[in-house]
Design a protein around this motif. Structure first.
Motif, PDB file in Angstrom:
ATOM      1  N   ILE A  81       0.701  -1.255  -0.052  1.00  0.00           N
ATOM      2  CA  ILE A  81      -0.111  -0.074  -0.177  1.00  0.00           C
ATOM      3  C   ILE A  81       0.698   1.199   0.178  1.00  0.00           C
ATOM      4  CG2 ILE A  81      -1.797   1.317   1.406  1.00  0.00           C
ATOM      5  CD1 ILE A  81      -2.725  -1.170  -0.171  1.00  0.00           C
ATOM      6  N   VAL A  82       2.033   1.269   0.903  1.00  0.00           N
ATOM      7  CA  VAL A  82       2.830   2.566   1.039  1.00  0.00           C
ATOM      8  C   VAL A  82       3.383   2.467  -0.367  1.00  0.00           C
ATOM      9  CG1 VAL A  82       4.770   3.506   2.131  1.00  0.00           C
ATOM     10  CG2 VAL A  82       2.923   2.291   3.344  1.00  0.00           C
ATOM     11  N   GLY A  83       3.865   1.299  -0.793  1.00  0.00           N
ATOM     12  CA  GLY A  83       4.680   1.262  -2.358  1.00  0.00           C
ATOM     13  C   GLY A  83       3.946   1.756  -3.295  1.00  0.00           C
ATOM     14  N   VAL A 127       0.274   0.539 -10.602  1.00  0.00           N
ATOM     15  CA  VAL A 127       0.137   1.159  -9.141  1.00  0.00           C
ATOM     16  C   VAL A 127      -1.325   0.335  -8.726  1.00  0.00           C
ATOM     17  CG1 VAL A 127      -0.481   3.209  -7.812  1.00  0.00           C
ATOM     18  CG2 VAL A 127       1.368   3.247  -9.416  1.00  0.00           C
ATOM     19  N   GLN A 128      -2.145   0.330  -9.729  1.00  0.00           N
ATOM     20  CA  GLN A 128      -3.446  -0.308  -9.251  1.00  0.00           C
ATOM     21  C   GLN A 128      -3.288  -1.891  -8.828  1.00  0.00           C
ATOM     22  OE1 GLN A 128      -5.956   0.342 -12.436  1.00  0.00           O
ATOM     23  NE2 GLN A 128      -6.994   1.847 -11.700  1.00  0.00           N
ATOM     24  N   GLY A 162      -4.009  -3.836  -5.272  1.00  0.00           N
ATOM     25  CA  GLY A 162      -4.750  -5.290  -5.149  1.00  0.00           C
ATOM     26  C   GLY A 162      -3.819  -6.250  -4.291  1.00  0.00           C
ATOM     27  N   HIS A 163      -2.379  -6.320  -4.438  1.00  0.00           N
ATOM     28  CA  HIS A 163      -1.705  -7.051  -3.572  1.00  0.00           C
ATOM     29  C   HIS A 163      -1.897  -6.612  -2.134  1.00  0.00           C
ATOM     30  CE1 HIS A 163       1.229  -7.222  -7.311  1.00  0.00           C
ATOM     31  NE2 HIS A 163       0.145  -7.586  -7.534  1.00  0.00           N
ATOM     32  N   GLY A 164      -1.961  -5.396  -1.880  1.00  0.00           N
ATOM     33  CA  GLY A 164      -2.120  -5.041  -0.512  1.00  0.00           C
ATOM     34  C   GLY A 164      -3.476  -5.709   0.084  1.00  0.00           C
ATOM     35  N   LYS A 186       3.145 -13.234 -10.365  1.00  0.00           N
ATOM     36  CA  LYS A 186       2.999 -13.151 -11.842  1.00  0.00           C
ATOM     37  C   LYS A 186       3.023 -11.660 -12.180  1.00  0.00           C
ATOM     38  CE  LYS A 186       0.755 -17.465 -13.089  1.00  0.00           C
ATOM     39  NZ  LYS A 186      -0.617 -18.043 -13.189  1.00  0.00           N
ATOM     40  N   GLU A 187       2.194 -10.841 -11.510  1.00  0.00           N
ATOM     41  CA  GLU A 187       1.965  -9.274 -11.738  1.00  0.00           C
ATOM     42  C   GLU A 187       3.386  -8.747 -11.482  1.00  0.00           C
ATOM     43  OE1 GLU A 187      -2.877  -9.047 -11.075  1.00  0.00           O
ATOM     44  OE2 GLU A 187      -1.721  -8.031  -9.573  1.00  0.00           O
ATOM     45  N   GLU A 188       4.014  -9.063 -10.299  1.00  0.00           N
ATOM     46  CA  GLU A 188       5.490  -8.643 -10.210  1.00  0.00           C
ATOM     47  C   GLU A 188       6.333  -8.496 -11.404  1.00  0.00           C
ATOM     48  OE1 GLU A 188       6.106  -6.395  -7.824  1.00  0.00           O
ATOM     49  OE2 GLU A 188       4.770  -6.744  -6.171  1.00  0.00           O
TER      50      GLU A 188
END
Ligand code: ACO
Length: 311
Positions: A45-47, A71-72, A76-78, A155-157
């Motif tokens: 989230i802070v990222g 960024v979205q 989602g990860h958060g 996968k997203e990373e």
């Protein structure tokens, strides 16, 4: 009974059978997981903030769209990770309150400023590269919901990492000024990225137990070494110089030796005194306050609909 349960738990972990939310688990295992997963969620989230700063300034419509999507993804990860922590009994409101009060930790890396567009390339390439190195093994972590969340996150990373590398490649193949910008961003982000992996193994209070519980599958230093070995050839390919005069190939260990990390800087950032810690928290608190009316309206709306259905 307790002994029996503990033995069963240990046996499952040893056989790589996932621990699920309703399974018995030692309190300390639950506590460690809540700690790690909530810190991880906060980092996502802070990222969003250092990169979110650049959405309006990305150099083309295409770059803006890509960065916005990225960024979205982090948001989602958060949210995934907060949900995973909730399966252990943590309360989301409490986790967020701890982030906002400065009590909770999140990754040191997101307390550095993004000074030029090249920093967005460097973050994707280095920071997301480090995140993947650390998180791919977490797809095999012993707690089921955390392991499953990591599959999609990784996968997203890996898309994020490639977009960062591609920005760096474009800059490095561009005008001399662009190449210089890329090198300067590399110089700024290299050392803080190495710090992301956490303190040296001898100084890491949690590693030993987390390895035994198979929460962590590799130690901080193991992952840091792999990262250096992966990145040096990529920097060479880009024509960039790793900002470390002590970097040297070590034939015997089949890896690079690298220079001293500034651990004083690391702990200072972890303790809240990095260049952007205060600004990051203030931005989160402000967003939370400004979004309060949306949450209240959504709740009121849901309540009205429920009432109508009851009538
Ligand atoms: N930034 C801030 N705090 C850190 C960092 C860091 N880079 N590295 C370690 N710490 C903290 C730990 O959280 C721990 O604090 P605590 O005991 O008060 O909770 C303390 O320093 C000591 O470190 P370790 O004993 O090594 O802690 P741990 O075993 O949890 O290892 C690690 C740290 C490697 C970060 C681990 O928690 C992990 O793998 N987490 C999941 C991945 C993650 O959170 N990534 C975030 C960045 S990637 C991204 O979000 C894009």
């Amino acid at each position: 009974v307790e002994v029996n349960l503990e033995e069963q738990f240990e046996a499952k972990v040893a056989k790589d059978i996932r621990i699920e939310p309703k399974d018995w688990m030692p309190d300390a295992y639950r506590k460690t997981l809540i700690r790690q997963i909530s810190q991880h969620a906060h980092s996502e989230i802070v990222g969003m903030l250092p990169e979110g700063n650049w959405i309006t300034r990305a150099p083309s419509l295409k770059r803006k769209a890509i960065l916005l999507a990225k960024v979205q993804d982090e948001a989602g990860h958060g949210l995934y990770l907060y949900s995973a922590a909730e399966t252990l009994g943590a309360s989301r409101d409490q986790m967020i309150a701890d982030l906002h009060s400065g009590k909770a930790k999140y990754s040191s890396i997101f307390n550095y400023p993004t000074l030029s567009w090249a920093d967005i390339g460097a973050i994707g390439w280095l920071v997301d590269g480090a995140a993947i190195m650390n998180q791919v093994p977490l797809c095999r972590t012993s707690y089921g919901p955390y392991a499953r969340a990591m599959v999609r996150v990784c996968k997203e990373e890996s898309f994020h990492q490639r977009q960062g590398f591609e920005i760096m490649m474009t800059l490095c193949n561009g005008a001399p000024e662009q190449k210089k910008m890329a090198q300067e961003a590399f110089n700024r982000w290299w050392w803080p990225t190495l710090m992301m992996f956490g303190p040296k193994d001898e100084e890491s209070p949690n590693t030993e137990q987390s390895m035994r519980w198979r929460i962590k599958r590799f130690t901080n230093d193991e992952l840091r070494q792999r990262f250096v070995d992966m990145m040096v050839p990529q920097a060479e390919f880009l024509g960039l110089t790793v900002p470390d005069k002590d970097l040297k190939w070590n034939e015997a260990k089949n890896g690079y030796d690298y220079g001293q990390i500034d651990w004083d800087e690391f702990w200072s950032v972890v303790k809240g005194n990095g260049p952007c810690n205060k600004q990051r928290i203030q931005t989160r608190v402000k967003a939370d306050q400004e979004g309060a009316w949306v949450r209240e309206a959504a709740l009121a709306h849901a309540e009205k609909r429920a009432q109508r259905e009851r009538q």
